[in-house]
Every structure is written in structure tokens, then in C-alpha cells.
Design an enzyme around this catalytic site. Structure first.
Site, PDB file in Angstrom:
ATOM      1  N   ARG A 120       0.810  -1.233   0.000  1.00 40.07           N
ATOM      2  CA  ARG A 120       0.000   0.000   0.000  1.00 40.07           C
ATOM      3  C   ARG A 120       0.839   1.277   0.000  1.00 40.07           C
ATOM      4  NH1 ARG A 120      -3.151  -3.211  -1.299  1.00 40.07           N
ATOM      5  NH2 ARG A 120      -5.015  -3.942  -0.232  1.00 40.07           N
ATOM      6  N   GLU A 139      -4.003   3.089   7.576  1.00 39.53           N
ATOM      7  CA  GLU A 139      -3.860   2.901   6.127  1.00 39.53           C
ATOM      8  C   GLU A 139      -4.410   4.131   5.401  1.00 39.53           C
ATOM      9  OE1 GLU A 139      -4.597  -0.946   4.240  1.00 39.53           O
ATOM     10  OE2 GLU A 139      -5.843   0.077   2.755  1.00 39.53           O
ATOM     11  N   SER A 185     -10.135  -0.719   5.156  1.00 40.25           N
ATOM     12  CA  SER A 185      -9.164  -1.048   6.215  1.00 40.25           C
ATOM     13  C   SER A 185      -8.670   0.249   6.858  1.00 40.25           C
ATOM     14  CB  SER A 185      -7.969  -1.782   5.612  1.00 40.25           C
ATOM     15  OG  SER A 185      -8.408  -2.918   4.923  1.00 40.25           O
TER      16      SER A 185
HETATM   17  C1  LIG Z   1     -16.001   0.109   2.002  1.00 38.52           C
HETATM   18  C2  LIG Z   1     -14.577   0.326   1.534  1.00 38.52           C
HETATM   19  C3  LIG Z   1     -13.849  -0.723   0.990  1.00 38.52           C
HETATM   20  C4  LIG Z   1     -12.529  -0.521   0.554  1.00 38.52           C
HETATM   21  N1  LIG Z   1     -11.853  -1.579   0.012  1.00 38.52           N
HETATM   22  C5  LIG Z   1     -10.572  -1.417  -0.420  1.00 38.52           C
HETATM   23  C6  LIG Z   1      -9.849  -2.516  -0.991  1.00 38.52           C
HETATM   24  O1  LIG Z   1     -10.369  -3.608  -1.170  1.00 38.52           O
HETATM   25  N2  LIG Z   1      -8.565  -2.299  -1.358  1.00 38.52           N
HETATM   26  C7  LIG Z   1      -7.950  -1.088  -1.218  1.00 38.52           C
HETATM   27  O2  LIG Z   1      -6.778  -0.960  -1.565  1.00 38.52           O
HETATM   28  N3  LIG Z   1      -8.622  -0.017  -0.700  1.00 38.52           N
HETATM   29  C8  LIG Z   1      -9.903  -0.154  -0.303  1.00 38.52           C
HETATM   30  N4  LIG Z   1     -10.589   0.902   0.240  1.00 38.52           N
HETATM   31  C9  LIG Z   1      -9.910   2.200   0.362  1.00 38.52           C
HETATM   32  C10 LIG Z   1     -10.225   3.169  -0.812  1.00 38.52           C
HETATM   33  O3  LIG Z   1     -11.385   2.797  -1.480  1.00 38.52           O
HETATM   34  C11 LIG Z   1      -9.098   3.269  -1.808  1.00 38.52           C
HETATM   35  O4  LIG Z   1      -7.901   3.647  -1.187  1.00 38.52           O
HETATM   36  C12 LIG Z   1      -9.422   4.284  -2.932  1.00 38.52           C
HETATM   37  O5  LIG Z   1      -8.524   4.117  -3.987  1.00 38.52           O
HETATM   38  C13 LIG Z   1      -9.358   5.728  -2.463  1.00 38.52           C
HETATM   39  O6  LIG Z   1      -9.728   6.551  -3.556  1.00 38.52           O
HETATM   40  P1  LIG Z   1     -10.489   7.905  -3.309  1.00 38.52           P
HETATM   41  O7  LIG Z   1     -10.697   8.549  -4.632  1.00 38.52           O
HETATM   42  O8  LIG Z   1     -11.718   7.701  -2.499  1.00 38.52           O
HETATM   43  O9  LIG Z   1      -9.407   8.695  -2.467  1.00 38.52           O
HETATM   44  P2  LIG Z   1      -9.661   9.803  -1.320  1.00 38.52           P
HETATM   45  O10 LIG Z   1     -10.194   9.133  -0.118  1.00 38.52           O
HETATM   46  O11 LIG Z   1     -10.459  10.918  -1.875  1.00 38.52           O
HETATM   47  O12 LIG Z   1      -8.190  10.269  -1.064  1.00 38.52           O
HETATM   48  C14 LIG Z   1      -7.269   9.404  -0.435  1.00 38.52           C
HETATM   49  C15 LIG Z   1      -5.870  10.007  -0.561  1.00 38.52           C
HETATM   50  O13 LIG Z   1      -5.527  10.093  -1.942  1.00 38.52           O
HETATM   51  C16 LIG Z   1      -5.314  11.464  -2.314  1.00 38.52           C
HETATM   52  N5  LIG Z   1      -5.866  11.614  -3.668  1.00 38.52           N
HETATM   53  C17 LIG Z   1      -7.120  11.343  -4.107  1.00 38.52           C
HETATM   54  N6  LIG Z   1      -7.207  11.614  -5.412  1.00 38.52           N
HETATM   55  C18 LIG Z   1      -5.996  12.055  -5.793  1.00 38.52           C
HETATM   56  C19 LIG Z   1      -5.457  12.505  -7.036  1.00 38.52           C
HETATM   57  N7  LIG Z   1      -6.195  12.561  -8.142  1.00 38.52           N
HETATM   58  N8  LIG Z   1      -4.158  12.891  -7.060  1.00 38.52           N
HETATM   59  C20 LIG Z   1      -3.390  12.858  -5.953  1.00 38.52           C
HETATM   60  N9  LIG Z   1      -3.839  12.457  -4.758  1.00 38.52           N
HETATM   61  C21 LIG Z   1      -5.138  12.066  -4.690  1.00 38.52           C
HETATM   62  C22 LIG Z   1      -6.044  12.293  -1.287  1.00 38.52           C
HETATM   63  O14 LIG Z   1      -5.494  13.598  -1.176  1.00 38.52           O
HETATM   64  C23 LIG Z   1      -5.820  11.448  -0.046  1.00 38.52           C
HETATM   65  O15 LIG Z   1      -4.515  11.662   0.436  1.00 38.52           O
HETATM   66  C24 LIG Z   1     -11.915   0.744   0.675  1.00 38.52           C
HETATM   67  C25 LIG Z   1     -12.661   1.807   1.222  1.00 38.52           C
HETATM   68  C26 LIG Z   1     -13.976   1.607   1.637  1.00 38.52           C
HETATM   69  C27 LIG Z   1     -14.762   2.757   2.196  1.00 38.52           C
END
Ligand SMILES: Cc1cc2nc3c(=O)[nH]c(=O)nc-3n(C[C@H](O)[C@H](O)[C@H](O)COP(=O)(O)OP(=O)(O)OC[C@H]3O[C@@H](n4cnc5c(N)ncnc54)[C@H](O)[C@@H]3O)c2cc1C
Length: 338
Positions: free
Chosen positions: A157, A329, A234
Site C-alpha cells: 500500500r 492505512e 481497512s
Molecule cells: C467500504 C470500503 C472498501 C474498501 N476496500 C478497499 C480494498 O479492497 N482495497 C484497497 O486498496 N482499498 C480499499 N478501500 C480504500 C479506498 O477505497 C481506496 O484507497 C481508494 O482508492 C481511495 O480513492 P479515493 O478517490 O476515495 O481517495 P480519497 O479518499 O479521496 O483520497 C485518499 C488520498 O488520496 C489522495 N488523492 C485522491 N485523489 C488524488 C489525485 N487525483 N491525485 C493525488 N492524490 C489524490 C487524497 O489527497 C488522499 O490523500 C476501501 C474503502 C472503503 C470505504
């Protein structure tokens, strides 16, 4: 009225944004960030808000939500803007007869968020198929196209994008396999669910259906009505250690480029925090998911301060039992649990 960051995040936490912008094009995204940087204003980039916990005081700067919608499929090559919903991308590739992303079905968030922590599930990582990332560098002001070697994938990660706000992901391209047959399924629970032998293949649509079923059972599919999914998935990261303390020797261990990766869920559960733990503690607004010990959930009405207290309690209990200190995480902004 100020935008509440709670409305942008899956944990529904976070106070007001001093300024908010929704960027519907890459130019708008770069311009908003460049202007804020020139004015010395802090910037928080938000995609789906599914890996983000923001403090109750909110963010004293620009919160920019990435809503860039472009998605292009050309043969086995796919290019998606950062604002595309990840699961929409997965569906579009499967519909186009491309295989590879099906084990990553149902993961919340944006395409731009996936390289940040090299999102993975069921034995597959984003980096397995990622070809390039288009990046805006806030320090140099340049837009660059990076191959996977520059992204710092490797340890669990981790990436060059994590723990820094320097780089903004503008779009991501993937190279996939043509066909409706999945890649070999290495993850036992998924193979069992599909009724196939480990390392054999199945129809991509069947793999997607099985993954969605498994994720639903674990509270890992967003569902507004189910507080077990008001989470960041997580909350704690699987710890990577150079040496495993003797008390933790029984914990499942996996090789990692930086040492040995332990299962945080195992440690939490065995330290006495079973799924559902916390409902009768304090004001009951924060608890572990009743379906998964690794998900810290908002049962409704939680503050970020409640979540930080609860997370510190779990971390301390695990450390007392196993000598392993868990960290987050997710990205914690203007909040910490010590
Ligand atoms: C129910 C649930 C299940 C999940 N299951 C998984 C799983 O199976 N595997 C897994 O790996 N993760 C999982 N996650 C975590 C999450 O979904 C991932 O990490 C996802 O990729 C986050 O994307 P986001 O657009 O929501 O990021 P955000 O939550 O909006 O941002 C997270 C971080 O990324 C940065 N960020 C976002 N977009 C950009 C961009 N365009 N450029 C630069 N930085 C950026 C933000 O500033 C922040 O630091 C889960 C989450 C939930 C709620």
C-alpha cells in the site's frame, strides 16, 4: 454556506472546507491548484473520499474534488481521468471484453485515488495493469507522464504519491488482456467461491459477481443504509516489520520488499477486539464493523475525535498483546491518534 468535508467522505467525518472547488476538467483542476499554491493556500485533493479522515475543525485551505470524467478504451489500452469512479472503469473494461481488473470490482473511490496506495484486493494490485500515470507536479508546475517504475510501488500500500501532497494524479492508463476469461485466480477464497481450482480461470463476469458477493458479506461495498460500510475500508494498515516480535509469531505472515507483512485484522481480533467491538463503549458512535475487524465504522453521529480515541484504544490494545504498533492505512488530515 461552507462545504462540510463529511459530505465528501465515506466515513462522513470532517468539518468545513475554508474553500471548495469541484474540478470537472483537467485544466480546471490544475488551475485551481496552481492558483491556491501561488496564494500560499493549503490544498487538499479529494476523489471519492473513501480513504480519508479529516478533523472536526475541517481544512483551512482549498479542498478540490476531482470530478474529471474522461474514459477512453482503444483495443487493450484504457485511459481514464482521475475523477472517473473506479468501479465504473472496471465495468467499462469488462463490457469492452477486457480482462484483468475484475478482482478489483466494487472498490470505492476514484481512478486518481488508486495509484496513491496501489489499491489491491483478492490477489490483484492496480500496479499489475497500470501502464502510465499523468501527474501534475505542484513544485515544478510541470505535467509529466510516469511509468510504474517512478510510482514507487513495492511495499504494501505504498507509492510515491502517498505521504506527500506534491503530486496530483490527472489520469491513469492501463493495459489489459483481451477476452472474457479472467487471469488465473490465485486468491483461495475467491477460487472457492467460484468453485474453481486455485490458479485456474473463470468468466470475468462470474469473477466480478463473486467478488461483489464476498465484498458485500464483509461490509466492503458502500451501502448508505449499512453503517458497517461507513468506513475507509481497512482503517489500519497491515504492518511491515523487519523483525516479528515473539508474541506475534502465530500471526499470518507474508513476504514484503521491506520485511514481513503481518495481518492487522488477525492482530486486532486476537487482541480481543472482535468484529462489532465498541458498540457499548463510550457513546457508541464508533465501532469495528460487525463484518470485519479491520474496518473502524461511524455508527452515526461520530466525530473525528471519537474515531481517533477509538483508534488509539485499538492500537494500544494490539501493542500490549503483541508488541506491534498499528498505524493508519487511510490519510489522516488535521487529526491523529497519537
Ligand atoms: C467500504 C470500503 C472498501 C474498501 N476496500 C478497499 C480494498 O479492497 N482495497 C484497497 O486498496 N482499498 C480499499 N478501500 C480504500 C479506498 O477505497 C481506496 O484507497 C481508494 O482508492 C481511495 O480513492 P479515493 O478517490 O476515495 O481517495 P480519497 O479518499 O479521496 O483520497 C485518499 C488520498 O488520496 C489522495 N488523492 C485522491 N485523489 C488524488 C489525485 N487525483 N491525485 C493525488 N492524490 C489524490 C487524497 O489527497 C488522499 O490523500 C476501501 C474503502 C472503503 C470505504
Amino acid at each position: 454556506m461552507a462545504t462540510m468535508i463529511a459530505d465528501l467522505t465515506t466515513m462522513r467525518l470532517g468539518g468545513p472546507a475554508a474553500e471548495f472547488a469541484k474540478a470537472a476538467s483537467t485544466d480546471e483542476l490544475i488551475t485551481a491548484i496552481r492558483d491556491a499554491d501561488a496564494a500560499g493556500q493549503p490544498v487538499l485533493v479529494v476523489g471519492g473520499g473513501s480513504n480519508l479522515v479529516v478533523g472536526d475543525d475541517g481544512f483551512d485551505g482549498l479542498v478540490v474534488q476531482v470530478a474529471t470524467p474522461g474514459l477512453r478504451i482503444d483495443g487493450d489500452h484504457v485511459v481514464a481521468d482521475a475523477g472517473v469512479e473506479w468501479d465504473d472503469l472496471v465495468v467499462a473494461t469488462l463490457d469492452a471484453g477486457l480482462a484483468g481488473l475484475e478482482p478489483l470490482s466494487g472498490i470505492p473511490g476514484s481512478v486518481g485515488g488508486t495509484p496513491v496506495q496501489n489499491v489491491g484486493a483478492y490477489g490483484t494490485l492496480t500496479s499489475d495493469f497500470l501502464e502510465t500515470v499523468s501527474v501534475y507536479d505542484r513544485v515544478s508546475g510541470a505535467v509529466e507522464v510516469w511509468g510504474p517504475d517512478r510510482c514507487g510501488f513495492g511495499s504494501h500500500r505504498q507509492s510515491t504519491f502517498k505521504h506527500t501532497r506534491r503530486y496530483v494524479v490527472l489520469s491513469v492508463s492501463f493495459r489489459l488482456a483481451e477476452g472474457h476469461s479472467s487471469l488465473p485466480i490465485a486468491y483461495d477464497a475467491l477460487a472457492q467461491r467460484l468453485g474453481v481450482a486455485a490458479n485456474s480461470t473463470a468468466k470475468t463476469s462470474d469473477v466480478r459477481a463473486a467478488v461483489l458477493a464476498l465484498r458485500g458479506e464483509r461490509g466492503m461495498l458502500l451501502d448508505e443504509a449499512d453503517h458497517d460500510t461507513w468506513s475507509v475500508g481497512s482503517f489500519f494498515i497491515n504492518p511491515v516489520l523487519s523483525e516479528v516480535p515473539a508474541q506475534a509469531a502465530a500471526c499470518p505472515q507474508y513476504p514484503d520488499p521491506n520485511g514481513v507483512k503481518l495481518s492487522a485484522a488477525w492482530l486486532i481480533h486476537r487482541a480481543g477486539f472482535a468484529p462489532g467491538y465498541g458498540r457499548d463503549r463510550d457513546n457508541g458512535t464508533v465501532a469495528l464493523s460487525s463484518k470485519h475487524a479491520l474496518a473502524v465504522t461511524n455508527r452515526g453521529g461520530a466525530t473525528t475525535a471519537d474515531v481517533m480515541r477509538f483508534a488509539a484504544h485499538i492500537r494500544d490494545g494490539v501493542e500490549a498483546a503483541f508488541g506491534v504498533r498499528l498505524g493508519p492505512e487511510c490519510d489522516l488530515v488535521n487529526c491523529a491518534f497519537g
